[in-house]
Design a protein around this motif. Structure first.
Motif, mmCIF file in Angstrom:
data_model
loop_
_atom_site.group_PDB
_atom_site.id
_atom_site.type_symbol
_atom_site.label_atom_id
_atom_site.label_comp_id
_atom_site.label_asym_id
_atom_site.label_seq_id
_atom_site.Cartn_x
_atom_site.Cartn_y
_atom_site.Cartn_z
ATOM 1 N N VAL A 279 -14.989 24.221 -4.380
ATOM 2 C CA VAL A 279 -13.719 24.855 -4.560
ATOM 3 C C VAL A 279 -13.356 25.323 -3.855
ATOM 4 N N LEU A 280 -12.908 26.697 -3.742
ATOM 5 C CA LEU A 280 -12.337 28.002 -3.477
ATOM 6 C C LEU A 280 -12.647 28.122 -1.906
ATOM 7 N N SER A 281 -13.399 27.970 -0.881
ATOM 8 C CA SER A 281 -13.511 27.637 0.072
ATOM 9 C C SER A 281 -12.642 26.575 0.924
ATOM 10 N N SER A 282 -12.778 26.008 0.234
ATOM 11 C CA SER A 282 -12.260 24.621 0.620
ATOM 12 C C SER A 282 -10.455 24.500 0.529
ATOM 13 N N ALA A 283 -10.621 25.340 -0.452
ATOM 14 C CA ALA A 283 -8.231 25.923 -0.211
ATOM 15 C C ALA A 283 -7.902 26.295 0.788
ATOM 16 N N PRO A 284 -8.435 26.812 2.127
ATOM 17 C CA PRO A 284 -7.664 27.205 3.153
ATOM 18 C C PRO A 284 -8.283 26.244 4.182
ATOM 19 N N MET A 285 -8.780 25.061 4.327
ATOM 20 C CA MET A 285 -8.714 24.152 4.776
ATOM 21 C C MET A 285 -8.045 23.044 4.716
ATOM 22 N N ILE A 286 -7.768 22.972 3.488
ATOM 23 C CA ILE A 286 -7.163 21.646 2.766
ATOM 24 C C ILE A 286 -5.547 22.388 3.072
ATOM 25 N N ILE A 287 -4.957 23.686 3.268
ATOM 26 C CA ILE A 287 -3.913 24.251 3.161
ATOM 27 C C ILE A 287 -3.796 24.223 5.426
ATOM 28 N N ILE A 288 -4.968 24.846 5.741
ATOM 29 C CA ILE A 288 -4.198 24.883 7.519
ATOM 30 C C ILE A 288 -4.303 23.388 8.060
ATOM 31 N N SER A 289 -5.366 21.875 6.966
ATOM 32 C CA SER A 289 -5.538 20.615 7.804
ATOM 33 C C SER A 289 -4.170 19.940 8.594
ATOM 34 N N PRO A 290 -3.470 19.856 7.289
ATOM 35 C CA PRO A 290 -2.046 19.101 7.614
ATOM 36 C C PRO A 290 -1.277 20.358 8.796
ATOM 37 N N LEU A 291 -1.281 21.073 9.014
ATOM 38 C CA LEU A 291 -1.004 21.848 10.086
ATOM 39 C C LEU A 291 -1.182 21.850 11.244
ATOM 40 N N ILE A 292 -1.895 21.446 11.653
ATOM 41 C CA ILE A 292 -2.912 21.597 12.787
ATOM 42 C C ILE A 292 -2.305 20.802 14.094
ATOM 43 N N ASN A 293 -1.737 20.292 14.124
ATOM 44 C CA ASN A 293 -0.958 19.071 15.112
ATOM 45 C C ASN A 293 0.515 19.710 15.150
ATOM 46 N N ARG A 294 1.203 20.313 14.126
ATOM 47 C CA ARG A 294 1.523 21.264 14.732
ATOM 48 C C ARG A 294 1.645 23.088 15.610
ATOM 49 N N ILE A 295 0.492 23.308 14.752
ATOM 50 C CA ILE A 295 -0.213 24.299 15.529
ATOM 51 C C ILE A 295 -0.483 24.244 16.854
ATOM 52 N N LEU A 296 -1.236 23.187 17.196
ATOM 53 C CA LEU A 296 -1.508 22.458 18.710
ATOM 54 C C LEU A 296 -0.592 22.356 19.732
ATOM 55 N N LYS A 297 0.645 22.209 18.748
ATOM 56 C CA LYS A 297 1.857 21.700 19.943
ATOM 57 C C LYS A 297 2.285 23.529 20.816
ATOM 58 N N HIS A 298 1.517 24.566 20.258
ATOM 59 C CA HIS A 298 2.030 26.052 20.363
ATOM 60 C C HIS A 298 1.082 26.685 21.006
ATOM 61 N N VAL A 299 -0.194 26.287 20.891
ATOM 62 C CA VAL A 299 -1.615 26.916 21.206
ATOM 63 C C VAL A 299 -1.820 25.804 21.403
ATOM 64 N N ASP A 300 -3.252 26.328 22.992
ATOM 65 C CA ASP A 300 -4.252 25.320 23.461
ATOM 66 C C ASP A 300 -5.152 25.422 22.135
ATOM 67 N N LYS A 301 -5.330 23.840 22.416
ATOM 68 C CA LYS A 301 -7.182 23.636 21.091
ATOM 69 C C LYS A 301 -7.839 24.438 21.352
ATOM 70 N N PHE A 302 -8.494 24.239 22.568
ATOM 71 C CA PHE A 302 -9.787 25.199 23.344
ATOM 72 C C PHE A 302 -10.028 26.654 22.601
ATOM 73 N N ARG A 303 -8.294 27.393 22.969
ATOM 74 C CA ARG A 303 -8.589 28.826 22.744
ATOM 75 C C ARG A 303 -8.540 28.862 21.516
ATOM 76 N N LEU A 304 -8.019 27.978 20.619
ATOM 77 C CA LEU A 304 -7.426 28.115 18.892
ATOM 78 C C LEU A 304 -8.859 28.324 18.530
ATOM 79 N N PHE A 305 -9.883 27.236 18.867
ATOM 80 C CA PHE A 305 -11.539 26.674 18.748
ATOM 81 C C PHE A 305 -11.971 28.738 19.114
ATOM 82 N N TYR A 306 -12.054 28.828 20.431
ATOM 83 C CA TYR A 306 -12.914 29.861 21.080
ATOM 84 C C TYR A 306 -12.820 30.668 19.873
ATOM 85 N N TRP A 307 -11.205 31.617 20.127
ATOM 86 C CA TRP A 307 -11.343 32.086 18.298
ATOM 87 C C TRP A 307 -11.624 32.232 17.172
#
Length: 477
Positions: A279-307
Motif C-alpha cells: 500500500v505504502l510503496s504503491s502510493a507514489p506510483m498511483i500519484i505519478i501514473s495518471p500524470l505520465i502523459n502530461r510528463i511525456l509531453k515535456h520529457v523524452d520518454k526514454f530519457r525519463l526511463f533511463y534516469w
C-alpha cells in the motif's frame, strides 16, 4: 519552427479511439496482470511450501523457460502469417485467452499434497507450460492491438502508459487479496485463492472482446517475409535488441518478488507486513501514473526511463545498507525507492511500438509479430528471477518447508538460521540493485527518441515520403 512548437503540432490530431474502447483495453490488462501476479508473485512461495527442495524447484523453473524460448518465437511468426476472415489480427487470439488463462491459472495451484516430490514437479512443469502458452496467446495480440487501434503516437503512448497503470492495479489487488487470504490470520489455501482470483480475471478480460476495434489495417504485402528477412529484421532493429537486453538483465535479477512473503514473515514478524508495504510503496506510483502523459509531453520518454533506473539503483542500494532493524526508516526508504520504480513500471513496455516503427522504417518489413514476440518472451523470461532467487537463497542454508498456508507454518514453528535470514535480505534488496545497474549498459546505447518515432510512423503510414522523413529526423538512423 521551434522544437517546442513542433511538439504542440504533433499533439494536435484528435484521438482515433473511443472512451469505451480504451476502457475495455485497459480492463484486459487488469485480468492479465492478475493472472501473471498470481504466478509471478505467489507461485514460488506455493512451491516452497509443499515440501520440495529449493534447488529442485529452481531447476524445474529453469527447464520450463526452455519452452519460452520456443513458443514466443513460433507464435510471433504464426501471428504475422495467420489471417482471419474478419480481417482482424489481434482480437481473435484475445478471445481465445478468455478461458485459457483462468483455467490454466487454477490448474497449476491444484497439486495434490499426497504426490511425491517428483510427481509434484511434473504437475508444476505441465501446468506452467499450459499457462505460459495461454499467456503468449494473449500478450502479443494485446500489445499489437494498440497499433491497430490508432497510429497517433501521442494517443498510443497514452493508452499504453495508462494500460500499465491498470496492470499495476491488477497486480496490486492480487498481491493484497492473495497475501491476506493465505496469511496466518486467514489461512486460505493457495488453491482456493487462485480460484477466486481467476473468476475476477475472466470478468475483467471480457470487455475488450466486445468493445475492441482494429481500424488500422496492415497491407497484406507488408506481412509477407521469409525466415531470412526475419533474421535480417532482428539484426537491423538494434533498438529492439538493446532495450530488451537491458529489460531481461534487470528483470531476471528482480529476485525480491519471489521471496517477499518470507521476507515479511521472517524479518518483520508477519506475512501481512507485505500488504502494508504494498500500500505504502504503491502510493507514489498511483500519484505519478495518471500524470505520465502530461510528463511525456515535456520529457523524452526514454530519457525519463533511463534516469528512473539510475535513481532506483541509488535508492535501492541505500535500502540494502540501512537494513531492516529500523522498521520506520526501512518503510520510508522503500516508499522513496518506489517513485523511480513506478516510472519504470509505467513506461517500460511502451517502447516496443516505437521499435516496430523503427524496424519497418529501417528494413521495409512490418514484422510486428516478431517484435511483440520478443517483448512477450522478455516479459516471461524475467520470471527466471524466481529460480535465480531460490538458487541464491539455497546457498545460505534455507530450511525446507511443508505447509499448506502461513497459518500452518506458524503452528509448526519452523525457524531459519541467521545465515539464511541474511541471504533472504541480500536476495530481496541487493540483487535487484545489481541487475538494474547492469541494465544501464545496453540502455546507454539506445538513441531512439519520441520525435523521430512519430516521423517514422508517418512515413510507414504513407503520409510522407522517405526524403521528407529523413529531412525531419533529428539524426541519421
Amino acid at each position: 519552427m521551434s522544437e517546442k512548437n513542433e511538439q504542440k503540432t504533433q499533439a494536435a490530431p484528435p484521438n482515433m479511439t473511443t472512451g469505451g474502447e480504451r476502457l475495455s483495453y485497459w480492463s484486459y490488462f487488469v485480468g492479465q496482470s492478475m493472472s501473471y501476479t498470481m504466478l509471478g508473485g505467489f507461485l514460488t512461495t506455493y512451491m516452497m511450501m509443499i515440501g520440495i527442495d529449493l534447488t529442485k524447484i529452481a531447476t524445474a523453473m529453469v527447464l520450463v523457460k526452455m519452452w519460452d524460448a520456443v513458443n514466443d518465437t513460433i507464435f510471433g511468426v504464426i501471428f504475422d502469417r495467420v489471417k482471419f476472415k474478419s480481417g482482424n489480427k489481434s482480437l481473435p487470439w484475445i478471445r481465445m485467452t478468455l478461458v485459457l488463462i483462468p483455467l490454466t491459472t487454477v490448474f497449476i495451484y491444484q497439486i495434490p499434497g499426497t504426490l511425491s516430490q517428483t510427481a509434484k514437479i511434473v504437475w508444476f512443469v505441465v501446468g506452467y507450460i499450459l499457462w505460459d502458452t495461454a499467456y503468449t496467446l494473449s500478450d502479443i495480440p494485446i500489445y499489437n492491438l494498440v497499433t491497430m487501434m490508432t497510429n497517433n503516437l501521442i494517443e498510443r503512448n497514452s493508452i499504453l502508459a495508462i494500460a500499465r497503470v491498470f496492470a499495476l492495479g491488477g497486480a496490486f489487488v492480487t498481491s493484497m487479496a492473495a497475501t491476506v487470504l493465505v496469511s496466518e490470520k486467514v489461512g486460505f489455501s493457495f488453491a482456493q485463492t487462485a480460484l477466486l482470483i481467476s473468476l475476477i480475471v475472466v470478468l475483467t478480460m471480457i470487455p475488450v472482446a466486445i468493445k475492441g476495434k482494429e481500424r488500422i489495417k496492415v497491407k497484406p504485402t507488408e506481412e509477407k517475409y521469409n525466415f531470412g528477412k526475419m533474421i535480417h529484421y532482428l539484426r537491423s532493429n538494434k533498438y529492439l535488441l538493446l532495450f530488451y537486453a537491458g529489460y531481461i538483465i534487470s528483470g531476471i535479477l528482480m529476485t525480491q518478488t519471489a521471496i517477499d512473503l518470507f521476507v515479511s514473515y521472517y524479518l518483520f514478524g508477519s506475512a501481512l507486513f507485505s500488504t502494508l508495504m504494498l500500500v505504502l510503496s504503491s502510493a507514489p506510483m498511483i500519484i505519478i501514473s495518471p500524470l505520465i502523459n502530461r510528463i511525456l509531453k515535456h520529457v523524452d520518454k526514454f530519457r525519463l526511463f533511463y534516469w528512473a533506473n539510475v535513481a532506483f539503483v541509488i535508492t535501492g542500494f541505500v535500502v540494502y545498507l540501512v537494513g531492516y532493524k529500523n522498521v520506520f526508516l526501512y518503510i520510508g526508504l522503500v516508499v522513496l525507492r518506489s517513485i523511480p520504480y513506478g516510472l519504470i513500471y509505467t513506461i517500460n513496455l511502451t517502447f516496443t511500438p516505437d521499435t516496430v516503427e523503427y524496424g519497418q522504417f529501417k528494413t521495409g518489413v512490418d514484422a510486428r509479430g516478431v517484435a511483440f514476440a520478443i517483448q512477450s518472451f522478455a516479459a516471461k523470461f524475467t520470471s527466471l528471477a524466481q529460480p535465480v532467487g531460490l538458487f541464491i537463497l539455497s546457498l545460505f542454508g534455507w530450511v525446507t518447508i511443508d505447509a499448506s498456508s502461513f497459518a500452518q507454518l506458524q503452528s509448526m514453528h519452523i525457524a531459519q538460521s541467521a545465515m539464511a535470514l541474511n541471504g533472504l535480505w541480500i536476495t530481496a534488496t541487493l540483487i535487484p540493485v545489481i541487475g538494474t545497474a547492469l541494465a544501464l549498459i545496453p540502455y546507454h546505447f539506445y538513441k531512439l527518441n519520441d520525435r523521430d518515432v512519430q516521423v517514422m510512423a508517418k512515413f510507414n503510414a504513407g503520409e510522407i515520403t522517405r526524403p521528407q522523413a529523413e529531412a525531419a529526423l533529428s539524426r541519421k538512423y
